[in-house]
Design an enzyme around this catalytic site. Sequence first.
Site, mmCIF file in Angstrom:
data_model
loop_
_atom_site.group_PDB
_atom_site.id
_atom_site.type_symbol
_atom_site.label_atom_id
_atom_site.label_comp_id
_atom_site.label_asym_id
_atom_site.label_seq_id
_atom_site.Cartn_x
_atom_site.Cartn_y
_atom_site.Cartn_z
ATOM 1 N N HIS A 240 0.822 -1.020 -0.099
ATOM 2 C CA HIS A 240 -0.289 -0.129 -0.363
ATOM 3 C C HIS A 240 0.824 1.176 0.714
ATOM 4 O O HIS A 240 0.249 2.357 0.851
ATOM 5 C CB HIS A 240 -1.215 0.402 1.035
ATOM 6 N N ASN B 194 5.149 14.705 -4.763
ATOM 7 C CA ASN B 194 6.157 15.465 -5.092
ATOM 8 C C ASN B 194 5.332 16.734 -5.598
ATOM 9 O O ASN B 194 6.160 17.877 -6.435
ATOM 10 C CB ASN B 194 6.537 14.747 -6.319
ATOM 11 N N SER C 135 5.466 3.134 8.900
ATOM 12 C CA SER C 135 3.970 2.575 8.033
ATOM 13 C C SER C 135 3.361 3.793 8.434
ATOM 14 O O SER C 135 3.445 4.683 9.252
ATOM 15 C CB SER C 135 3.168 1.060 8.499
#
Length: 153
Positions: A62, A85, A114
């Site tokens: 994920h 970005n 995570s």
Amino acid sequence: MNNQDFSVSKSSISPLKIGKNCKFILPSNIYGCILGDNVFVGPFCEIQSNVTIGKNTRIQSHSFICSLVTIGDECRIGHGVMFINDLYRGGKPSGGDKNKWMGTYIGSSCLIGSNATILPVSICDHVVIGAGAVVTKDITIPGTYVGNPAKLI
């Protein structure tokens, strides 16, 4: 690479450059990037074009690695890590204007916990980013960083 773990379809997007002994778990969306030897990518990941991932790095399930990210050797990227970005300058996404996108550099021997979010920054070698941390500034000192914004502890 095991063919039963990964398939490539023909497209107009630039091809993958894959090192030896890479393993991908489907479904994942991986295109136009460079992967070093022994890279592992878990299921439900997206790795976009113009990404470079160093040897012996593991990307857990994920995770989203957008264009212009470089990850060094021997790194561990936890489940659900998001790289950004586009800083939405002007209050909106840059859309197709890739000139507004910014790059991210992750050094070698880094661990990103995570659900961390990594904005366009540079992170030196030997850094641990805690689970759920949000990295908003460059990290130049090795150590463990946690929180929002991430700070050295």
